[in-house]
Design an enzyme around this catalytic site. Structure first.
Site, PDB file in Angstrom:
ATOM      1  N   ASN A  81      -1.505   8.450 -15.506  1.00  0.00           N
ATOM      2  CA  ASN A  81      -0.399   9.409 -15.556  1.00  0.00           C
ATOM      3  C   ASN A  81      -0.566  10.504 -14.508  1.00  0.00           C
ATOM      4  O   ASN A  81       0.427  11.019 -13.967  1.00  0.00           O
ATOM      5  CB  ASN A  81      -0.293  10.022 -16.952  1.00  0.00           C
ATOM      6  CG  ASN A  81       0.580   9.189 -17.889  1.00  0.00           C
ATOM      7  OD1 ASN A  81       1.457   8.445 -17.432  1.00  0.00           O
ATOM      8  ND2 ASN A  81       0.340   9.293 -19.175  1.00  0.00           N
ATOM      9  N   TRP A 105      -3.054  -2.106 -12.056  1.00  0.00           N
ATOM     10  CA  TRP A 105      -3.133  -1.132 -13.146  1.00  0.00           C
ATOM     11  C   TRP A 105      -3.066  -1.832 -14.499  1.00  0.00           C
ATOM     12  O   TRP A 105      -3.825  -1.505 -15.422  1.00  0.00           O
ATOM     13  CB  TRP A 105      -1.997  -0.121 -13.042  1.00  0.00           C
ATOM     14  CG  TRP A 105      -2.252   1.049 -12.154  1.00  0.00           C
ATOM     15  CD1 TRP A 105      -1.612   1.353 -10.988  1.00  0.00           C
ATOM     16  CD2 TRP A 105      -3.204   2.105 -12.350  1.00  0.00           C
ATOM     17  NE1 TRP A 105      -2.108   2.518 -10.444  1.00  0.00           N
ATOM     18  CE2 TRP A 105      -3.087   3.010 -11.263  1.00  0.00           C
ATOM     19  CE3 TRP A 105      -4.154   2.378 -13.337  1.00  0.00           C
ATOM     20  CZ2 TRP A 105      -3.872   4.151 -11.145  1.00  0.00           C
ATOM     21  CZ3 TRP A 105      -4.938   3.528 -13.215  1.00  0.00           C
ATOM     22  CH2 TRP A 105      -4.798   4.387 -12.129  1.00  0.00           C
ATOM     23  N   VAL A 160      -1.883  10.011 -11.555  1.00  0.00           N
ATOM     24  CA  VAL A 160      -1.459   9.367 -10.312  1.00  0.00           C
ATOM     25  C   VAL A 160       0.065   9.329 -10.239  1.00  0.00           C
ATOM     26  O   VAL A 160       0.666   9.602  -9.189  1.00  0.00           O
ATOM     27  CB  VAL A 160      -2.051   7.946 -10.206  1.00  0.00           C
ATOM     28  CG1 VAL A 160      -1.463   7.207  -9.013  1.00  0.00           C
ATOM     29  CG2 VAL A 160      -3.565   8.017 -10.091  1.00  0.00           C
ATOM     30  N   CYS A 165       0.839  -1.201   0.000  1.00  0.00           N
ATOM     31  CA  CYS A 165       0.000   0.000   0.000  1.00  0.00           C
ATOM     32  C   CYS A 165       0.878   1.256   0.000  1.00  0.00           C
ATOM     33  O   CYS A 165       1.689   1.455   0.918  1.00  0.00           O
ATOM     34  CB  CYS A 165      -0.921  -0.021   1.219  1.00  0.00           C
ATOM     35  SG  CYS A 165      -1.772   1.533   1.543  1.00  0.00           S
ATOM     36  N   CYS A 193       0.667   3.282   3.107  1.00  0.00           N
ATOM     37  CA  CYS A 193       1.345   2.618   4.230  1.00  0.00           C
ATOM     38  C   CYS A 193       2.856   2.807   4.141  1.00  0.00           C
ATOM     39  O   CYS A 193       3.525   3.021   5.157  1.00  0.00           O
ATOM     40  CB  CYS A 193       1.009   1.129   4.254  1.00  0.00           C
ATOM     41  SG  CYS A 193      -0.750   0.751   4.463  1.00  0.00           S
TER      42      CYS A 193
END
Length: 715
Positions: A526, A450, A528, A108, A111
């Site tokens: 992109n 993804w 992100v 994550c 995280c």
């Protein structure tokens, strides 16, 4: 996570990293070995090449050690107490100390980014360990998935408090803070300690409530033989309580706190501002403590340095006897221009067996979301036939099951092929190739997810006929909206899901065609990457840059008025090729039926193993035997097919071992009923028994009535 890195070469060379150091050698060791092969060639190699080859061989044999999950926290190095499925319940049950446990996932991104804060918090309050301890449990490790489900963990990170001396099982109390900054969490830890009742408060935790002026005067009159410090502060201050907890492991000193309500009393002590510390010495003398700054660290440091104040030894997290599993990482050679089956299948394995396991059962909107998501995957997934058949079987089962609530274990039984259905398989091993990272916690599952999402949108655009009959065929947003609901419902990284939802609300409704859906997901990916560039979750070997890079797709980039711009028509062409079945490579994919795989159907092929006598790899041989009848052509007799495979494998180097593996591959009808099947059988049995009993009593009563009517007493 990025789909590719600007600094990475198109062909990433297989190298080994041992404790953070790359193996010495040429840039392409495999090529060097290929050139140098031949009788006596090894002796002619330079010493550095021979040493590098030996190191790589040793690493390749060892591989990532079993259970080598990534760890954000290290035993013996961090002050964080590391818990797992075997220790969390015993640690938090009937403990003399309270616990604050972070349930996290090592993949994550949030995280990963929060890990330094958690480490710093644990180090900052390590002297509080006798009263409250800071711990972590990694739900990404498969051995912990059951315990994370038991504690009802759905999103990461999740913070739970466990009170001291709790005898009954509890899932803990959720963290209730306005944010997760270090100071906020530290202060909520103090609030949690104060919420303990007098009988359940940790014995090592001193009283945290403020003392009265009369109590302070009594302390001044008594000669206790030890130091007694009083921190004066305002009502909302936490400095006094923090100093009290900081001095827990120190002998010959007691710390209390008092509020600044009685201004006259403060004036008699010479206190003009708060926070201030007033110290009563062992001989009865007393006075104001002079520190450079009225801060917690200054007060604590001064009190710890007093004469005769000694720190006693306390238990701290220690390094276990087990060796760290993440010391060795083996890189696999891969082509960034290719899509790897191993990445997609490893992602499906984690999705179905780990992430979904956080839910004990699926019902209502959750069940509908999962059904729709599996419908989209089953219809559009371009992978190997055995995996497609598993997905199709799961989708049909979900669609035809007349239940409003399904236990997760029933889904797991089907994924693990407990019914021994011939020709279905999904690896139970994670093997990242295009998604491998320079560290085990980097890239991996988010990268594969993804890739899966991009593949689904591309397949929906290039093969719209696949969705006919599903109810999604006339909706260009169907795949995107299904992905959106899945992320919002099941994806473990809550913050990631919230960011995706914000992007979806902003512009997903503008998608009018399947091609626009492909480009929408590409643009948002992109975005992100741009947002996470420089984040701790970024892999330095794979920087988060706009993708595809110019070396992968030169036609995708053009310059308009001196500014680098996208040619979206060419981007669409590139995406449709990159995520097509023709660009999917089975290299490194786990053999269907590897030993130890759940739902295994055959024997394992090791990387680099040769061809069988038919001229095909064992993977190809097994894949053909697993294909559905309409792909195989005329149906062949199962026993003949098995005998043929046995004869072939007898000629292989594995010999009799291959025979045993092939025998284990025979499906047995009627064996391996799932828990759901057994439950349905029991319900039907009970229902039929009740029905027979009702019918029995019904006819019994009717027969008695007929006897009464026909009976004529004698006169």
């Amino acid at each position: 996570m990025t789909q590719g890195g600007a600094g990475a070469r198109k062909h990433v060379t297989a190298v080994a990293r041992v404790k953070g150091r790359r193996a010495a050698g040429t840039p392409n060791m495999a090529a060097a070995w290929a050139v140098a092969r031949g009788p006596g060639a090894e002796a002619r190699w330079p010493p550095s090449l021979r040493a590098a080859r030996l190191l790589l061989l040793l690493v390749a044999v060892a591989g990532p050690r079993e259970g080598g999950a990534a760890r954000l926290y290290r035993e013996g190095q961090d002050a964080v107490w590391l818990l797992d499925s075997g220790s969390v319940r015993s640690a938090t049950s009937n403990s003399s100390a309270a616990w604050l446990v972070q349930f996290h996932s090592s993949w994550c991104g949030h995280c990963i980014g929060y890990a330094p804060t958690w480490r710093a918090l644990a180090a900052d309050v390590r002297d509080w360990a006798a009263a409250i301890r800071v711990a972590a449990l990694d739900c990404a490790e498969e051995k912990n998935q059951d315990v994370c489900r038991t504690y009802d963990i759905h999103f990461y990170p999740t913070f739970r408090y466990f009170k001291a001396f709790t005898k009954e099982f509890t899932t803990g109390e959720n963290f209730k803070g306005p944010d997760r900054e270090l100071r906020t969490v530290r202060q909520t830890m103090i609030d949690f300690l104060q919420n303990h009742t007098e009988g359940t408060r940790p014995p090592a935790c001193p009283p945290l409530d403020p003392v009265q002026p009369s109590d302070i005067l009594s302390l001044m009159d008594s000669h206790s033989g030890q130091y007694h410090a009083v921190v004066f502060e305002s009502n909302g201050s936490y400095v006094g309580r923090e100093v009290i907890l900081d001095l827990i492991p120190y002998d010959n000193i007691v710390v209390s706190r008092a509020l600044d309500r009685d201004k006259a009393f403060l004036g008699t002590l010479g206190i003009s501002s708060v926070p201030s510390c007033y110290l009563i010495y062992p001989n009865g003398s007393h006075g104001l403590v002079n520190v450079a700054k009225p801060l917690r660290s200054f007060f604590s440091s001064y009190l710890k340095s007093l004469p005769d104040v000694r720190k006693r030894s306390l238990s701290f997290p220690e390094k276990s006897d087990k060796e760290e599993n993440s010391e060795v990482v083996v890189w696999k050679e891969f082509d960034r221009a290719k899509l790897y089956t191993a990445d997609l299948e490893s992602g499906l394995h984690y999705l179905l067996r780990v992430e979904l396991a956080a839910h004990r059962s699926l019902a209502g909107a959750q069940l509908k979301t999962f059904r729709d998501f599996m419908t989209v995957i089953a219809k559009l997934f371009p992978g190997r036939p055995s995996v497609k058949k598993l997905l199709e079987t799961l989708q049909e089962w979900l669609a035809n099951l007349p239940l409003d609530k399904i236990p997760y274990n029933a889904i797991l039984d089907l994924v693990n092929n407990k019914m021994r259905i011939s020709g279905i398989f999904l690896t139970s091993h994670i093997k990242w190739v295009g998604c491998q990272g320079s560290r085990l916690e980097l890239r991996g599952y988010p990268c594969s997810l993804w890739k899966l999402f991009h593949t689904l949108t591309v397949q929906a655009s290039t093969h719209p006929e696949a969705l006919v009959g599903t109810g999604f065929e006339d909706d260009p947003q169907a795949v995107l909206q299904t992905i959106r609901r899945y992320i919002n419902t099941f994806f473990g990284c809550k913050e990631c899901g919230e960011h995706f939802e914000e992007m979806a609300k902003e512009s997903m409704n503008s998608v009018k065609t399947p091609d626009q859906a492909v480009l929408w997901l590409w643009k948002k990916h992109n975005m992100v990457n741009s947002r996470l560039a420089g984040h701790l979750s970024e892999d330095p070997k794979f920087p988060k840059v706009p993708w595809p890079t110019p070396d992968l797709c030169p036609a995708c980039h053009e310059e308009i008025k001196g500014l680098d711009s996208w040619n979206e028509d060419q981007v669409l062409v590139f995406l449709k090729h990159h995520y097509s079945r023709d660009n999917l490579v089975d290299t490194y994919s786990v053999d269907q039926g590897s030993p130890g795989d759940r739902g295994a159907l055959g024997g394992e092929q090791e990387e680099g193993e040769g061809l069988n006598p038919s001229g095909k790899s064992w993977i190809q041989q097994d894949a053909e035997s697993l294909r559905p009848p309409h792909i195989l052509g005329p149906r062949t007799d199962l026993s003949k097919s098995l005998d043929h495979r046995l004869d072939i494998r007898l000629q292989s180097p594995k010999g009799l071992q291959a025979v045993e593996e092939a025998k284990a591959a025979v499906p047995f009808l009627g064996v391996g009923f799932s828990s759901l099947d057994m439950s349905l059988c029991v319900v039907l049995y009970v229902a039929s028994s009740l029905f027979l009993m009702i019918m029995y009593f019904f006819f019994r009563v009717r027969s008695k009535r007929w006897k009464v009517r026909l009976y004529h007493p004698a006169v």
